[in-house]
Design a protein around this motif. Structure first.
Motif, PDB file in Angstrom:
ATOM      1  N   VAL A  66       0.810  -1.213   0.000  1.00 54.87           N
ATOM      2  CA  VAL A  66       0.000   0.000   0.000  1.00 54.87           C
ATOM      3  C   VAL A  66       0.846   1.268   0.000  1.00 54.87           C
ATOM      4  N   ASP A  67       1.909   1.285   0.747  1.00 54.19           N
ATOM      5  CA  ASP A  67       2.746   2.470   0.897  1.00 54.19           C
ATOM      6  C   ASP A  67       3.206   2.995  -0.467  1.00 54.19           C
ATOM      7  N   PRO A  68       2.909   4.270  -0.786  1.00 54.38           N
ATOM      8  CA  PRO A  68       3.314   4.822  -2.087  1.00 54.38           C
ATOM      9  C   PRO A  68       4.830   4.833  -2.291  1.00 54.38           C
ATOM     10  N   LYS A  69       5.594   4.785  -1.211  1.00 60.10           N
ATOM     11  CA  LYS A  69       7.050   4.786  -1.329  1.00 60.10           C
ATOM     12  C   LYS A  69       7.657   3.386  -1.334  1.00 60.10           C
ATOM     13  N   LYS A  70       6.807   2.392  -1.551  1.00 59.50           N
ATOM     14  CA  LYS A  70       7.301   1.014  -1.499  1.00 59.50           C
ATOM     15  C   LYS A  70       8.334   0.720  -2.576  1.00 59.50           C
ATOM     16  N   GLY A  71       8.232   1.385  -3.718  1.00 60.69           N
ATOM     17  CA  GLY A  71       9.197   1.189  -4.789  1.00 60.69           C
ATOM     18  C   GLY A  71       9.277  -0.263  -5.234  1.00 60.69           C
ATOM     19  N   ASP A  72      10.501  -0.741  -5.405  1.00 61.14           N
ATOM     20  CA  ASP A  72      10.704  -2.112  -5.866  1.00 61.14           C
ATOM     21  C   ASP A  72      10.255  -3.142  -4.838  1.00 61.14           C
ATOM     22  N   LEU A  73      10.059  -2.708  -3.581  1.00 60.14           N
ATOM     23  CA  LEU A  73       9.609  -3.628  -2.540  1.00 60.14           C
ATOM     24  C   LEU A  73       8.252  -4.221  -2.883  1.00 60.14           C
ATOM     25  N   GLY A  74       7.459  -3.490  -3.670  1.00 60.31           N
ATOM     26  CA  GLY A  74       6.142  -3.980  -4.049  1.00 60.31           C
ATOM     27  C   GLY A  74       6.192  -5.279  -4.833  1.00 60.31           C
ATOM     28  N   VAL A  75       7.322  -5.523  -5.494  1.00 61.39           N
ATOM     29  CA  VAL A  75       7.458  -6.749  -6.284  1.00 61.39           C
ATOM     30  C   VAL A  75       7.390  -7.991  -5.402  1.00 61.39           C
ATOM     31  N   ILE A  76       7.933  -7.866  -4.173  1.00 56.97           N
ATOM     32  CA  ILE A  76       7.961  -9.036  -3.296  1.00 56.97           C
ATOM     33  C   ILE A  76       6.819  -9.020  -2.276  1.00 56.97           C
ATOM     34  N   ALA A  77       5.856  -8.100  -2.450  1.00 56.86           N
ATOM     35  CA  ALA A  77       4.762  -7.999  -1.485  1.00 56.86           C
ATOM     36  C   ALA A  77       4.038  -9.329  -1.259  1.00 56.86           C
ATOM     37  N   PRO A  78       3.634 -10.057  -2.314  1.00 60.88           N
ATOM     38  CA  PRO A  78       2.913 -11.311  -2.072  1.00 60.88           C
ATOM     39  C   PRO A  78       3.713 -12.328  -1.257  1.00 60.88           C
ATOM     40  N   ILE A  79       5.014 -12.420  -1.548  1.00 62.70           N
ATOM     41  CA  ILE A  79       5.805 -13.408  -0.810  1.00 62.70           C
ATOM     42  C   ILE A  79       6.047 -12.948   0.627  1.00 62.70           C
ATOM     43  N   ALA A  80       6.201 -11.631   0.833  1.00 62.62           N
ATOM     44  CA  ALA A  80       6.362 -11.118   2.198  1.00 62.62           C
ATOM     45  C   ALA A  80       5.099 -11.374   3.009  1.00 62.62           C
ATOM     46  N   ILE A  81       3.951 -11.177   2.391  1.00 57.97           N
ATOM     47  CA  ILE A  81       2.671 -11.418   3.070  1.00 57.97           C
ATOM     48  C   ILE A  81       2.515 -12.896   3.389  1.00 57.97           C
ATOM     49  N   GLY A  82       2.888 -13.751   2.443  1.00 56.88           N
ATOM     50  CA  GLY A  82       2.835 -15.191   2.705  1.00 56.88           C
ATOM     51  C   GLY A  82       3.779 -15.602   3.817  1.00 56.88           C
ATOM     52  N   PHE A  83       4.975 -15.012   3.830  1.00 64.18           N
ATOM     53  CA  PHE A  83       5.976 -15.352   4.850  1.00 64.18           C
ATOM     54  C   PHE A  83       5.514 -14.974   6.255  1.00 64.18           C
ATOM     55  N   ILE A  84       4.893 -13.788   6.410  1.00 63.38           N
ATOM     56  CA  ILE A  84       4.486 -13.388   7.760  1.00 63.38           C
ATOM     57  C   ILE A  84       3.367 -14.290   8.271  1.00 63.38           C
ATOM     58  N   VAL A  85       2.499 -14.739   7.374  1.00 65.26           N
ATOM     59  CA  VAL A  85       1.455 -15.680   7.801  1.00 65.26           C
ATOM     60  C   VAL A  85       2.074 -17.015   8.198  1.00 65.26           C
ATOM     61  N   GLY A  86       3.022 -17.496   7.402  1.00 65.87           N
ATOM     62  CA  GLY A  86       3.690 -18.746   7.748  1.00 65.87           C
ATOM     63  C   GLY A  86       4.428 -18.650   9.076  1.00 65.87           C
ATOM     64  N   ALA A  87       5.110 -17.526   9.300  1.00 64.45           N
ATOM     65  CA  ALA A  87       5.842 -17.334  10.556  1.00 64.45           C
ATOM     66  C   ALA A  87       4.890 -17.252  11.744  1.00 64.45           C
ATOM     67  N   ASN A  88       3.763 -16.554  11.561  1.00 65.12           N
ATOM     68  CA  ASN A  88       2.793 -16.438  12.646  1.00 65.12           C
ATOM     69  C   ASN A  88       2.141 -17.777  12.987  1.00 65.12           C
ATOM     70  N   ILE A  89       1.977 -18.628  11.988  1.00 69.01           N
ATOM     71  CA  ILE A  89       1.430 -19.968  12.260  1.00 69.01           C
ATOM     72  C   ILE A  89       2.411 -20.761  13.125  1.00 69.01           C
ATOM     73  N   LEU A  90       3.704 -20.615  12.854  1.00 66.08           N
ATOM     74  CA  LEU A  90       4.705 -21.280  13.695  1.00 66.08           C
ATOM     75  C   LEU A  90       4.653 -20.757  15.122  1.00 66.08           C
ATOM     76  N   ALA A  91       4.327 -19.457  15.276  1.00 66.19           N
ATOM     77  CA  ALA A  91       4.274 -18.855  16.610  1.00 66.19           C
ATOM     78  C   ALA A  91       2.975 -19.157  17.340  1.00 66.19           C
ATOM     79  N   GLY A  92       1.853 -19.075  16.629  1.00 66.69           N
ATOM     80  CA  GLY A  92       0.557 -19.184  17.304  1.00 66.69           C
ATOM     81  C   GLY A  92      -0.273 -20.391  16.965  1.00 66.69           C
ATOM     82  N   GLY A  93       0.178 -21.179  16.017  1.00 65.57           N
ATOM     83  CA  GLY A  93      -0.618 -22.326  15.587  1.00 65.57           C
ATOM     84  C   GLY A  93      -0.924 -23.316  16.691  1.00 65.57           C
TER      85      GLY A  93
END
Length: 250
Positions: free
Chosen positions: A163-190
């Motif tokens: 969402v951040d307008p200043k994300k720049g090239d970071l936006g390219v990896i947004a889907p994988i970053a979002i997937g990673f945080i969900v995977g990490a949170n499942i390891l923490a709270g699952g």
């Protein structure tokens, strides 16, 4: 709170072709995600006769991370790839989606999750999709805080990378970053709450199995966490310091 950025929109959006296409994209993306995530759990239970093991937690983490990466990617250019009512609510709080469009998204997400669970039950010959539940010794308030914090991390990641307008090239990896945080949170709270972070993900299995125990935790926690993340990132890190968000992003 600069509530002037929060937009109600018009009921005409509910019939607008663009909004309906976006809702369909949310339906399909959520179906893909829930089918992969919930299906992986059902497959693991079949292989282990329902015995919970650390390997099962790792399996769930990987399946959900991969599934969400794909679900966000395939929906990003059409609807923004929310795949989660908490993400949609966080986007609404930040003024990045109207109320009416958000409602359309959430309905589509709930239907997508329900359809995925119904298909899983049919495809597996009647295996139960189960439902999210608290582990022994975990109180509803423990679970409530877990879901708030985990969803906060998820929606904060969405804002920072997509969402951040200043994300720049970071936006390219947004889907994988979002997937990673969900995977990490499942390891923490699952092992404690099942780590839903997504009201649609908990709604579908509960509806199909008709099990509603502590369902409010899996709605209130993610919505509060997502709303807080949207508020903090939009109104502290974006407002008055960044250029206007392009209208097509969300």
């Amino acid at each position: 709170m600069p509530i002037n950025q929060i937009t109600i929109g018009s009921h005409e959006e509910l019939r607008h072709p663009g909004a309906l296409k976006a809702a369909l994209a949310e339906f399909i993306s959520t179906l893909i995600f829930v089918f992969a995530g919930q299906g992986s759990g059902m497959a693991f239970n079949k292989l282990t006769d329902g015995v919970a093991t650390p390997a099962g937690l790792i399996s769930a983490s990987i399946a959900h991370a991969f599934g969400l990466f794909v679900a966000v990617s395939v929906g990003a250019n059409i609807s923004g790839g929310h795949v989660n009512p908490a993400v949609t609510f966080g986007a609404f709080v930040g003024g990045n989606i109207t109320l009416f469009r958000g409602i359309l998204y959430i309905i589509a997400q709930l239907l997508g999750s329900t359809a995925a669970c119904a298909l899983l039950e049919f495809a597996t010959g009647g295996m139960s999709t189960g439902s999210f539940a608290l582990s022994a010794g975990v109180s509803v308030w423990n679970a409530f805080v877990f879901e708030i914090v985990m969803t906060f991390g998820l929606v904060y990641t969405v804002y920072a990378t997509a969402v951040d307008p200043k994300k720049g090239d970071l936006g390219v990896i947004a889907p994988i970053a979002i997937g990673f945080i969900v995977g990490a949170n499942i390891l923490a709270g699952g092992a404690f709450t099942g780590a839903s972070m997504n009201p649609a993900v908990s709604f579908g299995p509960s509806l199909i199995s008709w099990t509603w125990t502590h369902q409010w935790v899996y709605w209130a926690g993610p919505l509060i966490g997502g709303g807080l993340a949207g508020f903090i990132y939009e109104f502290i890190f974006i407002s008055h310091t960044h250029e206007q968000i392009p209208s097509g992003d969300f």
